[in-house]
Write a protein that holds these residues in place. Sequence first.
Motif, PDB file in Angstrom:
ATOM      1  N   VAL A 107       2.022   1.330   1.032  1.00  0.00           N
ATOM      2  CA  VAL A 107       0.593   1.570   1.260  1.00  0.00           C
ATOM      3  C   VAL A 107      -0.230   0.337   0.862  1.00  0.00           C
ATOM      4  N   GLU A 167       1.903  -6.718  -8.050  1.00  0.00           N
ATOM      5  CA  GLU A 167       2.952  -5.700  -8.130  1.00  0.00           C
ATOM      6  C   GLU A 167       3.709  -5.913  -9.436  1.00  0.00           C
ATOM      7  N   THR A 173       8.572   3.899  -2.013  1.00  0.00           N
ATOM      8  CA  THR A 173       8.833   3.312  -0.693  1.00  0.00           C
ATOM      9  C   THR A 173      10.314   2.999  -0.477  1.00  0.00           C
ATOM     10  N   ASN A 209      13.378   7.013  -0.570  1.00  0.00           N
ATOM     11  CA  ASN A 209      12.971   8.216   0.161  1.00  0.00           C
ATOM     12  C   ASN A 209      13.974   8.531   1.258  1.00  0.00           C
ATOM     13  N   VAL A 233      12.629   8.968   6.904  1.00  0.00           N
ATOM     14  CA  VAL A 233      12.343   9.699   8.142  1.00  0.00           C
ATOM     15  C   VAL A 233      10.946   9.352   8.662  1.00  0.00           C
ATOM     16  N   VAL A 288      -0.817  -4.662 -13.923  1.00  0.00           N
ATOM     17  CA  VAL A 288      -2.229  -4.604 -14.333  1.00  0.00           C
ATOM     18  C   VAL A 288      -2.332  -3.670 -15.540  1.00  0.00           C
ATOM     19  N   ALA A 293      -0.797   9.992  -1.986  1.00  0.00           N
ATOM     20  CA  ALA A 293      -0.156   9.468  -0.768  1.00  0.00           C
ATOM     21  C   ALA A 293       1.317   9.871  -0.758  1.00  0.00           C
ATOM     22  N   THR A 348       5.475   7.033   6.822  1.00  0.00           N
ATOM     23  CA  THR A 348       5.331   7.122   8.289  1.00  0.00           C
ATOM     24  C   THR A 348       3.923   6.688   8.713  1.00  0.00           C
TER      25      THR A 348
HETATM   26  C1  FAD Z   1      12.206  11.719  -2.471  1.00  0.00           C
HETATM   27  C2  FAD Z   1      11.167  11.247  -1.487  1.00  0.00           C
HETATM   28  C3  FAD Z   1      11.389  11.379  -0.109  1.00  0.00           C
HETATM   29  C4  FAD Z   1      10.425  10.953   0.808  1.00  0.00           C
HETATM   30  N1  FAD Z   1      10.708  10.956   2.146  1.00  0.00           N
HETATM   31  C5  FAD Z   1       9.811  10.439   3.020  1.00  0.00           C
HETATM   32  C6  FAD Z   1      10.127  10.321   4.391  1.00  0.00           C
HETATM   33  O1  FAD Z   1      11.244  10.615   4.815  1.00  0.00           O
HETATM   34  N2  FAD Z   1       9.167   9.851   5.241  1.00  0.00           N
HETATM   35  C7  FAD Z   1       7.922   9.487   4.797  1.00  0.00           C
HETATM   36  O2  FAD Z   1       7.081   9.095   5.614  1.00  0.00           O
HETATM   37  N3  FAD Z   1       7.609   9.544   3.483  1.00  0.00           N
HETATM   38  C8  FAD Z   1       8.537   9.983   2.595  1.00  0.00           C
HETATM   39  N4  FAD Z   1       8.249  10.002   1.264  1.00  0.00           N
HETATM   40  C9  FAD Z   1       6.928   9.568   0.821  1.00  0.00           C
HETATM   41  C10 FAD Z   1       6.812   8.043   0.786  1.00  0.00           C
HETATM   42  O3  FAD Z   1       7.952   7.454   0.208  1.00  0.00           O
HETATM   43  C11 FAD Z   1       5.551   7.685   0.012  1.00  0.00           C
HETATM   44  O4  FAD Z   1       4.496   8.435   0.554  1.00  0.00           O
HETATM   45  C12 FAD Z   1       5.184   6.205   0.105  1.00  0.00           C
HETATM   46  O5  FAD Z   1       6.304   5.406  -0.186  1.00  0.00           O
HETATM   47  C13 FAD Z   1       4.039   5.915  -0.853  1.00  0.00           C
HETATM   48  O6  FAD Z   1       3.873   4.526  -0.904  1.00  0.00           O
HETATM   49  P1  FAD Z   1       2.966   3.868  -2.024  1.00  0.00           P
HETATM   50  O7  FAD Z   1       2.835   2.440  -1.678  1.00  0.00           O
HETATM   51  O8  FAD Z   1       1.726   4.694  -2.166  1.00  0.00           O
HETATM   52  O9  FAD Z   1       3.759   4.108  -3.392  1.00  0.00           O
HETATM   53  P2  FAD Z   1       4.956   3.281  -4.059  1.00  0.00           P
HETATM   54  O10 FAD Z   1       5.988   2.918  -3.069  1.00  0.00           O
HETATM   55  O11 FAD Z   1       5.397   4.081  -5.223  1.00  0.00           O
HETATM   56  O12 FAD Z   1       4.261   1.931  -4.530  1.00  0.00           O
HETATM   57  C14 FAD Z   1       3.357   1.868  -5.608  1.00  0.00           C
HETATM   58  C15 FAD Z   1       3.576   0.520  -6.280  1.00  0.00           C
HETATM   59  O13 FAD Z   1       2.595   0.304  -7.263  1.00  0.00           O
HETATM   60  C16 FAD Z   1       3.194  -0.447  -8.319  1.00  0.00           C
HETATM   61  N5  FAD Z   1       2.380  -0.287  -9.508  1.00  0.00           N
HETATM   62  C17 FAD Z   1       2.112   0.856 -10.172  1.00  0.00           C
HETATM   63  N6  FAD Z   1       1.319   0.608 -11.224  1.00  0.00           N
HETATM   64  C18 FAD Z   1       1.061  -0.727 -11.227  1.00  0.00           C
HETATM   65  C19 FAD Z   1       0.296  -1.581 -12.072  1.00  0.00           C
HETATM   66  N7  FAD Z   1      -0.383  -1.112 -13.140  1.00  0.00           N
HETATM   67  N8  FAD Z   1       0.253  -2.904 -11.785  1.00  0.00           N
HETATM   68  C20 FAD Z   1       0.914  -3.406 -10.713  1.00  0.00           C
HETATM   69  N9  FAD Z   1       1.675  -2.626  -9.892  1.00  0.00           N
HETATM   70  C21 FAD Z   1       1.726  -1.302 -10.142  1.00  0.00           C
HETATM   71  C22 FAD Z   1       4.581   0.186  -8.429  1.00  0.00           C
HETATM   72  O14 FAD Z   1       5.493  -0.657  -9.087  1.00  0.00           O
HETATM   73  C23 FAD Z   1       4.926   0.424  -6.972  1.00  0.00           C
HETATM   74  O15 FAD Z   1       5.676  -0.623  -6.405  1.00  0.00           O
HETATM   75  C24 FAD Z   1       9.200  10.418   0.333  1.00  0.00           C
HETATM   76  C25 FAD Z   1       8.992  10.261  -1.054  1.00  0.00           C
HETATM   77  C26 FAD Z   1       9.973  10.642  -1.946  1.00  0.00           C
HETATM   78  C27 FAD Z   1       9.757  10.383  -3.401  1.00  0.00           C
END
Ligand code: FAD
Length: 418
Positions: free
Chosen positions: A19, A40, A50, A53, A56, A178, A379, A385
Motif C-alpha cells: 500500500v 520502511e 504483503t 499472504n 490471490v 519511525v 487495509a 489486490t
Molecule cells: C494471512 C493473510 C492472507 C491474505 N491473503 C490475501 C490475498 O490472498 N489477497 C489479497 O489481496 N490480500 C490478502 N491479504 C491482505 C494483504 O496482504 C494486505 O491487505 C496488504 O498486504 C496490506 O499491505 P500494507 O502495505 O498495508 O501492509 P504491510 O505489508 O504490513 O506493510 C506495512 C509496512 O509498514 C512497515 N512499518 C510499520 N511500522 C513502521 C514504522 N514505525 N516505521 C517504518 N516502517 C514501518 C512494516 O515494516 C511493513 O513493511 C492477506 C493478509 C494476510 C495476513
Amino acid sequence: MMTHAAYDCDVLVIGGGIVGLSTAYAITRTAPGTRVTVLEKEWGPARHQTGRNSGVIHSGIYYPPGSLKARYAVRGAAELVDFCAEHGIAHAVTGKLIVATSRGELPRLHALVQRGRAHGLPVREFGPAQIAEYEPEVRGVAAIRVGTTGVCDFTAVAVRFAAEVSASGGQIRYGAEVVAVDRRPWGVAVRTSDGQVVRARVLVNCAGLHSDRVARLAGDDPGARIVPFRGEYYELARPELVRGLVYPVPDPAFPFLGVHLTRGVDGTVHVGPNAVPALAREGYGPTVVHPRELAATLAWPGSWRIARRHWRYGAGEVHRSLSKSAFTRAVQRLLPEVTEADLRPSPAGVRAQAVLRDGTLVDDFLIRDAPHTVHVLNAPSPAATASLPIGREVARRALQRARATGWTPPAVESGHCV
Ligand SMILES: Cc1cc2nc3c(=O)[nH]c(=O)nc-3n(C[C@H](O)[C@H](O)[C@H](O)COP(=O)(O)OP(=O)(O)OC[C@H]3O[C@@H](n4cnc5c(N)ncnc54)[C@H](O)[C@@H]3O)c2cc1C
C-alpha cells in the motif's frame, strides 16, 4: 511559512508494504517531480502482510455493493493483471470455485451469485458433475465459478513499485523505523530509530500492523486499534489433488475466514489460513509474545467485546490451530482425500484488523486525513489486490494536503528527496 528547500521532501510515506509503495508509485505518476520518500523499518520491502499472504487476486464478489472493498477490488484486480503482464511478474487468471458442501449453504451460495452479477463479474453455477470436471478430488453439492479470480506474486509487485519509484527520483530508505513524529504548523518532522530527522509537508501512514500507533505518534486519534490475527497455513504434500483455487461458502459475518485451497504461481498448494489471536503484532508463531503490545490489545475495550461476541467461532479456530487432526477434518469437507500426513506446516501471516472501541471489526478500507497527515487505518484483504486504486486514492489526498501548505505540482521532474 517554510521555504521549499527547507523540506526534505514533499510527501513522506511510512511503510514499504504494497500500500505504501503503491501510494508512492501513484504520486510519481500523477504528479511527476513531487519529492517523495518512503521509510520502511525492515531491510527490504514486503516483509509483513504483503509478503505473507495467500497471493490471490480477489474478484470482489464477497464485498457489499458500494463499499470501497468492492469498488477497488473489482477495478484493482483487472489493473493488477495488466500491471503484472506489463512488468513480467508471475501471475495467472485461473478463476475460482466456491463450493457448498451441504444443502444448508445453498441460500448463501445463491446470494453470492446475485452479488457477483451485480458487480458485473462472470459467475457460473455448477452441479457436482461440473465440480468434478474442474476439480476431480473436490466434493460439493453445488458450486459457483468466478472467472476473474487469479494468483500473483505480491512481493514482486511491491518490489516493482519500489523500482518504479526509485527510477522516478523518489527515495526509499530501508532500516528506517519511525519512532517519533513532530507536528508543526508547516508540516511534520519525523525521527527514525537511528536519529535521522526528515521534514515533509505531508505524512502518509501506511504502517499496516502499526498504523494505529503511527497515527497516535502524529497526534491523530485513529478511533480504532489494530488487533492482530495470525493466519496459519499448511502446504499440501500432494499438490496434484488441487488444480486451482477452491473456497468454502463464506460466513457473511467473517467473509475472510474459512480454510481454502490455493495453487500459487509456483505450483505449490497452500491450505489455510485460519484466524487466531496473535500475541504480538508480528507474532508469526504461537510462542511469539510481545508483552507491551499484548497489554495494549487487552486494554482496548473492543478486544474484549469481540471475544465476548465471537468466542464460539474463535474457540473453533484456536482448536483447529492446536489440533492438526481437527484442521484436517475441516479440510476434508472439501477435499476428502487429504490426510494429516499431506499437510506440512508453512509460514504464517498476521492480519492487521482495525477494531472499534465497541468491538466492531472495521469491515471496509479506512483512510482518514487531517492537516499534514493521511492515515490508512484499515487495509486488510483484499488490499493487495486493490493496491493500485488504493494507492491512487491515498496519493490524491496526500497531494491535496500538500497543496494546503502552498505547494504546487512541479512543472518538470525535479530530482528527489535528500
Ligand atoms: C494471512 C493473510 C492472507 C491474505 N491473503 C490475501 C490475498 O490472498 N489477497 C489479497 O489481496 N490480500 C490478502 N491479504 C491482505 C494483504 O496482504 C494486505 O491487505 C496488504 O498486504 C496490506 O499491505 P500494507 O502495505 O498495508 O501492509 P504491510 O505489508 O504490513 O506493510 C506495512 C509496512 O509498514 C512497515 N512499518 C510499520 N511500522 C513502521 C514504522 N514505525 N516505521 C517504518 N516502517 C514501518 C512494516 O515494516 C511493513 O513493511 C492477506 C493478509 C494476510 C495476513
